[in-house]
Write an enzyme that holds these catalytic residues in place. Structure first.
Site, PDB file in Angstrom:
ATOM      1  N   HIS A  55      20.567  75.361  78.068  1.00 33.54           N
ATOM      2  CA  HIS A  55      21.286  75.360  77.161  1.00 33.54           C
ATOM      3  C   HIS A  55      22.510  75.760  77.342  1.00 33.54           C
ATOM      4  O   HIS A  55      22.700  77.015  77.558  1.00 33.54           O
ATOM      5  CB  HIS A  55      20.839  75.498  75.740  1.00 33.54           C
ATOM      6  CG  HIS A  55      21.779  75.217  74.659  1.00 33.54           C
ATOM      7  ND1 HIS A  55      21.314  74.339  73.751  1.00 33.54           N
ATOM      8  CD2 HIS A  55      22.860  75.807  74.263  1.00 33.54           C
ATOM      9  CE1 HIS A  55      22.126  74.246  72.644  1.00 33.54           C
ATOM     10  NE2 HIS A  55      23.245  75.088  73.215  1.00 33.54           N
ATOM     11  N   HIS A  57      27.260  74.992  77.606  1.00 30.70           N
ATOM     12  CA  HIS A  57      28.317  74.054  77.265  1.00 30.70           C
ATOM     13  C   HIS A  57      29.553  74.465  78.368  1.00 30.70           C
ATOM     14  O   HIS A  57      30.503  75.411  78.276  1.00 30.70           O
ATOM     15  CB  HIS A  57      29.128  74.567  76.083  1.00 30.70           C
ATOM     16  CG  HIS A  57      28.379  74.494  74.779  1.00 30.70           C
ATOM     17  ND1 HIS A  57      28.233  73.206  73.928  1.00 30.70           N
ATOM     18  CD2 HIS A  57      26.973  75.167  74.358  1.00 30.70           C
ATOM     19  CE1 HIS A  57      27.366  73.440  73.144  1.00 30.70           C
ATOM     20  NE2 HIS A  57      26.469  74.543  73.280  1.00 30.70           N
ATOM     21  N   GLN A 150      30.116  67.418  68.301  1.00 34.58           N
ATOM     22  CA  GLN A 150      30.269  68.861  68.006  1.00 34.58           C
ATOM     23  C   GLN A 150      31.026  68.796  66.539  1.00 34.58           C
ATOM     24  O   GLN A 150      30.669  69.720  65.855  1.00 34.58           O
ATOM     25  CB  GLN A 150      31.644  69.402  68.992  1.00 34.58           C
ATOM     26  CG  GLN A 150      32.286  70.722  68.498  1.00 34.58           C
ATOM     27  CD  GLN A 150      31.201  71.904  68.816  1.00 34.58           C
ATOM     28  OE1 GLN A 150      30.815  72.277  69.842  1.00 34.58           O
ATOM     29  NE2 GLN A 150      30.648  72.404  67.555  1.00 34.58           N
ATOM     30  N   HIS A 208      21.655  70.841  68.549  1.00 35.39           N
ATOM     31  CA  HIS A 208      21.783  72.041  67.907  1.00 35.39           C
ATOM     32  C   HIS A 208      21.449  71.913  66.565  1.00 35.39           C
ATOM     33  O   HIS A 208      21.584  70.826  65.897  1.00 35.39           O
ATOM     34  CB  HIS A 208      23.289  72.298  68.006  1.00 35.39           C
ATOM     35  CG  HIS A 208      23.860  72.672  69.118  1.00 35.39           C
ATOM     36  ND1 HIS A 208      24.063  71.709  70.328  1.00 35.39           N
ATOM     37  CD2 HIS A 208      24.771  73.825  69.488  1.00 35.39           C
ATOM     38  CE1 HIS A 208      24.536  72.350  71.345  1.00 35.39           C
ATOM     39  NE2 HIS A 208      25.013  73.671  70.872  1.00 35.39           N
ATOM     40  N   GLU A 211      21.668  76.019  63.415  1.00 33.10           N
ATOM     41  CA  GLU A 211      22.546  77.257  63.807  1.00 33.10           C
ATOM     42  C   GLU A 211      22.989  77.952  62.800  1.00 33.10           C
ATOM     43  O   GLU A 211      24.485  77.660  62.689  1.00 33.10           O
ATOM     44  CB  GLU A 211      23.292  76.735  65.120  1.00 33.10           C
ATOM     45  CG  GLU A 211      23.665  78.074  65.713  1.00 33.10           C
ATOM     46  CD  GLU A 211      24.751  77.747  66.807  1.00 33.10           C
ATOM     47  OE1 GLU A 211      25.047  76.508  67.233  1.00 33.10           O
ATOM     48  OE2 GLU A 211      25.211  78.707  67.507  1.00 33.10           O
ATOM     49  N   ASP A 307      24.132  79.216  76.852  1.00 32.34           N
ATOM     50  CA  ASP A 307      24.988  78.644  75.715  1.00 32.34           C
ATOM     51  C   ASP A 307      26.333  78.599  76.208  1.00 32.34           C
ATOM     52  O   ASP A 307      27.001  77.634  76.131  1.00 32.34           O
ATOM     53  CB  ASP A 307      24.305  79.530  74.466  1.00 32.34           C
ATOM     54  CG  ASP A 307      24.896  78.418  73.276  1.00 32.34           C
ATOM     55  OD1 ASP A 307      25.467  77.391  73.350  1.00 32.34           O
ATOM     56  OD2 ASP A 307      25.020  78.971  72.214  1.00 32.34           O
ATOM     57  N   TRP A 313      33.666  80.998  71.757  1.00 35.83           N
ATOM     58  CA  TRP A 313      32.508  81.605  71.041  1.00 35.83           C
ATOM     59  C   TRP A 313      31.857  82.846  71.815  1.00 35.83           C
ATOM     60  O   TRP A 313      31.092  83.665  70.921  1.00 35.83           O
ATOM     61  CB  TRP A 313      31.017  80.536  71.074  1.00 35.83           C
ATOM     62  CG  TRP A 313      31.442  79.392  70.199  1.00 35.83           C
ATOM     63  CD1 TRP A 313      31.098  79.209  68.985  1.00 35.83           C
ATOM     64  CD2 TRP A 313      31.814  78.084  70.760  1.00 35.83           C
ATOM     65  NE1 TRP A 313      31.824  78.038  68.613  1.00 35.83           N
ATOM     66  CE2 TRP A 313      32.332  77.238  69.495  1.00 35.83           C
ATOM     67  CE3 TRP A 313      32.392  77.652  72.028  1.00 35.83           C
ATOM     68  CZ2 TRP A 313      32.609  76.079  69.759  1.00 35.83           C
ATOM     69  CZ3 TRP A 313      32.669  76.386  72.034  1.00 35.83           C
ATOM     70  CH2 TRP A 313      32.773  75.509  71.100  1.00 35.83           C
TER      71      TRP A 313
HETATM   72 FE   FE2 Z   1      25.160  75.529  71.961  1.00 40.83          FE
END
Ligand code: FE2
Length: 423
Positions: A55, A57, A150, A208, A211, A307, A313
């Site tokens: 996982h 991005h 997203q 996702h 979350e 991630d 993030w």
């Molecule tokens: Fe993610």
């Protein structure tokens, strides 16, 4: 090639591993090398399957600080910040950052990555960029793409159409984000639409899902339901599932068997979950990671993902899946030797299962995607986040590092140390 004198993750030592045409052909003591076959002495160090990140991005990686940093540290500000950056992205910058990250990954023995790619930009700039990168890195890294809406499949005007366009272009997996839709009802509807789309096209699903810290965010139940209804067993992954951390125990005692029945796979992201979740708590602060040992005990396949690395993030990270395993075992309190080994599996073979890579592992017939760690056992590798001495992709060397040791100058003490105990 013959790798001599290796220790294996299952604890076997002094093992020789013969590699023929990119695959493991034999694992035995004292193999006689066929004429002309090059030999590598592992010197008793740990030979492991290469790392897998189930996982990630890659479209946002290495963009930290663009155009500003995430002041609140929350998931929602991260999404807003990514929205600010999106109009300014260029294909060249996306490709350059992704390739840079793939270099870091290979150096750390990470040779397979499933990355979500945002499809809510009508230009599909990130999709085009990562499809290009996927092709470019194919000789040394398996990159799998998930079409990720997203901004919400139903909340963002063209998301469904864009997601289909991305799949038409060759994106591998159907993604989703039900907890970010406008209402729980629309989240539920998004799961139905996406699972039916995946069934129609014969594709895997990786959403996702839940979350959040909201104990009432229960989209994983719906995801398991549609997996069961459409016969998608084993092809569906629930990523994050952080709301499960906060759910009522009685409800979870019903939920986990339903997930097991549907053979849903799970990806927890320890570095990110411990960072983003619990931000609205005072004290005690929730850890936010999903119920990893309980899910594993119920027979579900659970992998750990990185991630984020240096993006809206998360400010840190270095493609080091041992760091991910290390954080995962802390957050899940999985500290027995067997549990630490399980966390090592979560960043190697379990991740490969999520990605559908059939020949991953130290076994005859497996692809020789291997990493030689400067450690003598799995627990030591996790404890030290060990140096990657050598990395092979289908038997070909793709990276190496010099052994790490500190030189000491202390009276009455040995003059070097490498953080291991004497045998
Ligand atoms: Fe993610």
């Amino acid at each position: 090639m013959l790798i001599r004198n290796a220790t294996l993750p299952d604890g076997r030592s002094d093992m020789d591993v013969l590699i023929v045409e990119g695959r493991i052909a034999a694992i035995e003591h004292g193999i006689l090398a066929p004429e002309g076959v090059p030999e590598v002495d592992a010197a008793g160090q740990l030979l492991a399957p290469s790392f897998v990140d189930a996982h990630f991005h890659m479209d946002s990686t290495l963009s930290y600080g663009l155009p500003r940093v995430n002041a609140s540290g929350t998931l929602l500000e991260g999404i807003a910040l990514w929205g600010e950056l999106k109009p300014h992205l260029t294909q060249g910058a996306l490709v350059e950052r992704a390739l840079q990250y793939c270099d870091w990954a290979v150096a750390k023995g990470l040779l397979a990555i499933r990355t979500h790619v945002d499809v809510c930009d009508d230009r599909l700039l990130a999709v085009e960029a990562l499809l290009h990168v996927k092709q470019q890195v194919a000789p040394y890294l398996d990159l799998q793409l998930v079409a990720f809406p997203q901004d919400g499949l139903l909340r963002s005007p063209n998301a469904l159409a864009n997601l289909k366009r991305a799949l038409d272009k060759g994106v591998d997996v159907v993604g989703g984000i039900p907890h970010f839709e406008r209402t729980a009802t629309e989240g539920t509807e998004s799961i139905r639409i996406l699972c039916e789309l995946a069934a129609e096209r014969g594709l895997p699903v990786d959403m996702h899902c839940d979350e959040s810290d909201d104990p009432m965010s229960r989209h994983i139940e719906t995801l398991a339901f549609h997996t069961q209804r459409l016969g998608l067993h084993g092809r569906v992954t629930g990523s994050h599932l952080t709301s499960m951390h906060s759910m009522d125990n009685y409800y979870v005692s019903k939920l986990i068997p339903l997930m097991a029945e549907a053979q849903v796979q799970v990806v927890a992201n320890p570095l990110i979950n411990i960072t983003l979740q619990g931000r609205h708590d005072t004290y005690p602060k929730r850890r936010g990671m999903t119920r990893v040992p309980e899910l594993m005990a119920a027979g579900l396949n659970v992998a750990f993902g990185h991630d984020c690395v240096m993006d809206p993030w998360y400010p840190l990270g270095s493609a080091d899946m041992l760091e991910v395993a290390h954080m995962g075992l802390h957050v899940a309190q999985m500290t027995s030797p067997a549990q630490i080994a399980t966390c090592f599996d979560a960043v190697t073979v379990n991740g490969a299962q999520v990605m559908g890579l059939p020949r991953h592992g130290i076994a005859v017939g497996s692809d020789a995607n291997l990493v030689l760690l400067q450690a003598r056992a799995v627990v030591e590798a996790v404890r030290l986040r060990s140096n990657r001495l050598r990395v092979w992709r289908r038997g070909k060397p793709v990276a190496c590092s010099a052994p790490v040791a500190a030189q000491l100058d202390l009276p009455g003490r040995p003059n070097s140390v490498a953080w291991t105990l004497p045998r």
